[in-house]
Write an enzyme that holds these catalytic residues in place. Structure first.
Site, PDB file in Angstrom:
ATOM      1  N   ASP A  80       8.899   4.475  12.942  1.00 14.84           N
ATOM      2  CA  ASP A  80       9.636   3.597  13.833  1.00 14.84           C
ATOM      3  C   ASP A  80      11.129   3.371  13.509  1.00 14.84           C
ATOM      4  O   ASP A  80      12.043   3.075  14.134  1.00 14.84           O
ATOM      5  CB  ASP A  80       8.731   2.094  13.756  1.00 14.84           C
ATOM      6  CG  ASP A  80       8.144   1.655  12.407  1.00 14.84           C
ATOM      7  OD1 ASP A  80       8.411   2.240  11.507  1.00 14.84           O
ATOM      8  OD2 ASP A  80       7.364   0.765  12.482  1.00 14.84           O
ATOM      9  N   ASP A  94       1.401   5.101   1.646  1.00 15.49           N
ATOM     10  CA  ASP A  94       0.814   6.136   2.799  1.00 15.49           C
ATOM     11  C   ASP A  94       1.484   7.384   2.594  1.00 15.49           C
ATOM     12  O   ASP A  94       2.472   7.485   1.882  1.00 15.49           O
ATOM     13  CB  ASP A  94       1.434   5.513   4.012  1.00 15.49           C
ATOM     14  CG  ASP A  94       0.906   4.219   4.215  1.00 15.49           C
ATOM     15  OD1 ASP A  94      -0.198   3.821   4.215  1.00 15.49           O
ATOM     16  OD2 ASP A  94       1.997   3.321   4.519  1.00 15.49           O
ATOM     17  N   ASP A 105       0.804  -1.100   0.034  1.00 18.96           N
ATOM     18  CA  ASP A 105      -0.105  -0.082   0.044  1.00 18.96           C
ATOM     19  C   ASP A 105       1.019   1.057  -0.042  1.00 18.96           C
ATOM     20  O   ASP A 105       2.246   1.355   0.207  1.00 18.96           O
ATOM     21  CB  ASP A 105      -0.832   0.009   1.227  1.00 18.96           C
ATOM     22  CG  ASP A 105      -0.289  -0.355   2.371  1.00 18.96           C
ATOM     23  OD1 ASP A 105       0.981   0.370   2.760  1.00 18.96           O
ATOM     24  OD2 ASP A 105      -0.696  -0.923   3.268  1.00 18.96           O
TER      25      ASP A 105
HETATM   26  P1  ATP Z   1       3.916  -2.857   5.065  1.00 23.03           P
HETATM   27  O1  ATP Z   1       4.456  -3.212   3.995  1.00 23.03           O
HETATM   28  O2  ATP Z   1       3.581  -3.788   6.217  1.00 23.03           O
HETATM   29  O3  ATP Z   1       2.559  -1.826   4.719  1.00 23.03           O
HETATM   30  P2  ATP Z   1       4.592  -0.276   6.358  1.00 23.03           P
HETATM   31  O4  ATP Z   1       6.117   0.185   6.912  1.00 23.03           O
HETATM   32  O5  ATP Z   1       3.964   0.386   5.222  1.00 23.03           O
HETATM   33  O6  ATP Z   1       4.917  -1.819   6.233  1.00 23.03           O
HETATM   34  P3  ATP Z   1       2.159   0.469   7.795  1.00 23.03           P
HETATM   35  O7  ATP Z   1       1.631  -0.127   8.871  1.00 23.03           O
HETATM   36  O8  ATP Z   1       1.739   0.615   6.410  1.00 23.03           O
HETATM   37  O9  ATP Z   1       3.581  -0.212   7.649  1.00 23.03           O
HETATM   38  O10 ATP Z   1       2.498   1.855   8.269  1.00 23.03           O
HETATM   39  C1  ATP Z   1       3.141   2.813   7.512  1.00 23.03           C
HETATM   40  C2  ATP Z   1       4.361   3.910   8.107  1.00 23.03           C
HETATM   41  O11 ATP Z   1       3.832   4.244   9.150  1.00 23.03           O
HETATM   42  C3  ATP Z   1       5.412   3.001   8.336  1.00 23.03           C
HETATM   43  O12 ATP Z   1       6.386   2.650   7.084  1.00 23.03           O
HETATM   44  C4  ATP Z   1       6.095   3.695   9.603  1.00 23.03           C
HETATM   45  O13 ATP Z   1       6.963   4.879   8.989  1.00 23.03           O
HETATM   46  C5  ATP Z   1       4.927   4.294  10.346  1.00 23.03           C
HETATM   47  N1  ATP Z   1       4.487   3.309  11.252  1.00 23.03           N
HETATM   48  C6  ATP Z   1       3.494   2.564  11.344  1.00 23.03           C
HETATM   49  N2  ATP Z   1       3.450   1.757  12.546  1.00 23.03           N
HETATM   50  C7  ATP Z   1       4.314   2.561  13.270  1.00 23.03           C
HETATM   51  C8  ATP Z   1       4.516   2.544  14.780  1.00 23.03           C
HETATM   52  N3  ATP Z   1       3.923   1.632  15.667  1.00 23.03           N
HETATM   53  N4  ATP Z   1       5.671   3.344  15.187  1.00 23.03           N
HETATM   54  C9  ATP Z   1       5.966   4.282  14.567  1.00 23.03           C
HETATM   55  N5  ATP Z   1       5.781   4.480  13.114  1.00 23.03           N
HETATM   56  C10 ATP Z   1       4.767   3.612  12.486  1.00 23.03           C
HETATM   57 MG    MG Z   2       2.220   0.400   4.376  1.00 27.27          MG
END
Ligand code: ATP
Ligand code: MG
Length: 460
Positions: free
Chosen positions: A159, A80, A78
Site C-alpha cells: 500500500d 510479517d 507484529d
Molecule cells: P501494523 O503496525 O498495524 O501491523 P502494518 O503496516 O504492518 O501495520 P499489516 O496489516 O500488518 O499492517 O500489514 C502488513 C503489510 O502488508 C503492510 O505493511 C503492507 O505492506 C501490506 N498490506 C497490508 N494491507 C494492505 C492492503 N490493503 N493493500 C496493500 N498492502 C497491504
Molecule cells: Mg503488521
C-alpha cells in the site's frame, strides 16, 4: 563502465516509485550501518523464519510494519515475512504452521502464542495463470489476490512506500519505492496511482489515516486528495472486515487523531452514517466521541482493558437518545422507548460495521443501565453495585457528564455512594426522597417533567 550502468539503471523517480530500470523498480540496498536497525530489536521468531526459508532455498524478507516501526525507533506490533515460496511450500518448511484466508492466502507460523505471518510475493494480475487466482470487480475492487510474483512486483503491490521496505537475511534493507525518503519526510505516500489503488481496495483509505495518526505522519498530497471523493467505496467492503478495521482505528492508542483525520477526509460518515448526522464540530456528539476516544487512548497507554462495546456505546449514544425521544413522543414509556431505540440504532449500524453480538449485547446493557442508574431508591442502588456491568455503566455516566450532559449530579452521587459506608449510604438514599420520590415502578412516568429519574437528559 559506471556510465553504462547509470544509463541502464535510469533513476527516474515517479510519485511513490523508486528508481526504475526496464520498467522494474530497482532496490536501493541499505546495509546495517545505513539503516541502523539493531538486530536485537527484531523478533527472534521472525529471524528464525527468514533463516529456515533461506536454508530451504527460498528468498525471504521481513516487510511491512515491523521494518517501518523499527526504522522509526518504535516497537513493532507484529512481524510479517514475504517470500517467494508458495503457501504450500512454506507449510512444508514449518510443521507448526497453517494456511489461512481465501481472498488473500497467507501462512501463519506459530511459535507458542507468537504468530509470524508469511505471505508469498504478490504479482501483477495480468500474470495470472488462471482467472480464479486474481479476480477484479468492475469497480476495480480486487476480489481475490493470490497471483504470485517477484519481490519487485510484491513491492509495488503494497500500500504505502514506508510499508514496502524489505529486511533480508543479510541484514540489509531493500527499498524499491522510496520508502526511506518518506520515512525521513514522515509522510504516508501511496504506491502507484492513488485512485486505482483505492478502488482496488478501499480499506487502504482507512489504513492511510490510521498509519498517519499512529506514526504522527502527514498524508502526502496525492495520497490524501482523492480520499473524500472515494470514501463511499467503503460501502462495498464487508461489515465484518470493517469491524476489524474499526478496532484497529480506534483501539491502537491514537484514536483521537485518527477520528480527526477520518472527519477531515469524510471517512467517519461512511462508517457511522447515523452518528455522523448529529455531529457538528464541538457539539455534544463531537465532545462525547472525543472524550470516549481520549479515555481509550489513556487506558491503552496505561495497559488497561478497553472494549469496542464501550466505544460503540459512546459513538452511538446521541443517535440512541434521539431515537428514544422519538419513541417516547410516540407514547412509549422511557425504558421501553430506550430498548426500541437500541434495536433500531444497532440494526442500522451493523449494516456498515458488523459489531459482533458479544459486543453489541454489552453495549445495549450499558445503555439500559444509564436509565437504571437514575433509579436509586428502595435498595436498588445497593443491588446495582453488584451488577456485572455496573463499572462500565458508571464510567459511561461520567463520560456523558464530561461531555456536557446535565444529569443533575448523578455521577457525583454514584461516586459518593460507592465510597460511603452503611450509615452514610442510607443518608444518601434518604436525601433522594426529596428529589426522586419513591415510585416502585421504574416504568411509570411521574408528573413533573424535571423531577425524578426518568427525565430526558439535557444536552449542551
Ligand atoms: P501494523 O503496525 O498495524 O501491523 P502494518 O503496516 O504492518 O501495520 P499489516 O496489516 O500488518 O499492517 O500489514 C502488513 C503489510 O502488508 C503492510 O505493511 C503492507 O505492506 C501490506 N498490506 C497490508 N494491507 C494492505 C492492503 N490493503 N493493500 C496493500 N498492502 C497491504
Ligand atoms: Mg503488521
Amino acid at each position: 563502465m559506471l556510465d553504462w550502468i547509470k544509463s541502464r539503471v535510469a533513476r527516474v523517480t515517479r510519485p511513490g516509485k523508486g528508481p526504475v530500470a526496464n520498467n522494474k523498480p530497482v532496490a536501493v540496498v541499505l546495509p546495517p550501518a545505513q539503516h541502523g536497525i539493531p538486530e536485537e530489536k527484531i523478533s527472534t521468531n521472525a529471524l528464525r523464519v527468514l533463516d529456515r526459508l533461506h536454508e530451504a532455498g527460498y528468498e525471504a524478507h521481513i516487510v511491512g510494519g515491523g521494518v517501518r516501526d523499527l526504522l522509526l525507533g518504535l516497537r513493532p506490533k507484529d512481524f510479517d515475512v514475504a517470500t517467494n515460496a508458495t503457501p504450500e511450500q512454506v507449510r512444508q518448511v514449518f510443521r507448526n504452521s497453517r494456511i489461512i484466508g481465501r481472498r488473500f492466502r497467507i501462512v501463519h507460523v506459530l511459535f507458542g502464542r507468537d504468530v509470524i505471518e508469511v505471505t508469498t510475493y504478490r504479482g501483477h494480475h495480468s500474470n495470472a495463470e488462471d482467472q480464479s487466482q486474481g479476480e477484479v470487480h468492475d469497480s476495480g475492487l480486487l476480489l481475490r489476490d493470490n497471483v504470485y510474483g517477484t519481490i519487485e512486483e510484491d513491492a509495488v503491490r503494497r500500500d504505502f512506500t514506508v510499508n514496502a521496505l524489505y529486511y533480508g537475511v543479510d541484514g540489509n534493507v531493500r527499498d524499491f519505492c522510496n520508502g526511506m525518503r518518506d520515512i525521513g519526510l514522515r509522510r504516508i505516500h501511496i504506491i502507484g496511482d492513488p485512485e486505482t489503488r483505492y478502488r482496488e481496495d478501499p480499506v487502504r483509505m482507512l489504513r492511510a489515516v490510521r498509519l498517519a495518526a499512529k506514526l504522527d505522519f502527514t498524508l502526502e498530497k496525492h495520497t490524501a486528495a482523492p480520499i473524500a471523493r472515494l470514501a463511499t467505496l467503503l460501502n462495498d467492503i464487508s461489515n465484518a472486515r470493517l469491524f476489524d478495521e474499526m478496532v484497529k482505528l480506534f483501539m491502537a492508542g491514537s484514536a483521537v487523531k485518527t477520528y480527526e483525520l477520518m472527519i477531515e477526509h469524510q471517512l467517519f460518515q461512511v462508517l457511522f452514517p447515523g452518528p455522523a448526522r448529529l455531529l457538528q464540530p464541538g457539539n455534544y456528539s463531537d465532545r462525547l466521541i472525543r472524550q470516549a476516544l481520549a479515555n481509550t487512548d489513556t487506558r491503552i497507554r496505561n495497559d488497561q482493558r478497553v472494549t469496542p462495546a464501550f466505544l460503540c456505546a459512546a459513538i452511538l449514544w446521541p443517535a440512541l437518545q434521539q431515537q428514544q425521544q422519538h419513541a417516547q413522543h410516540g407514547g412509549l414509556p422511557p425504558y421501553e422507548a430506550l430498548q426500541k431505540a437500541a434495536q433500531k440504532v444497532i440494526s442500522e449500524q451493523v449494516k456498515r460495521i458488523g459489531i459482533p453480538k458479544r459486543f453489541s449485547q454489552p453495549m445495549q446493557e450499558i445503555w439500559e443501565l444509564q436509565w437504571q442508574l437514575t433509579r436509586r431508591q428502595g435498595g436498588r442502588a445497593e443491588r446495582m453495585l453488584e451488577h456485572p456491568r455496573f463499572r462500565a455503566a458508571y464510567d459511561f455516566l461520567l463520560l456523558r457528564e464530561q461531555a456536557g450532559e446535565d444529569l443533575q449530579g448523578l455521577g457525583q452521587w454514584w461516586t459518593d455512594f460507592q465510597a460511603a459506608e452503611g450509615n452514610e449510604r442510607e443518608r444518601l438514599q434518604r436525601e433522594l426522597g426529596r428529589t426522586e420520590g419513591s415510585s416502585r415502578s421504574g416504568r411509570r412516568r411521574r408528573g413533573g417533567r424535571n423531577r425524578g429519574g426518568n427525565r430526558a437528559p439535557q444536552q449542551h
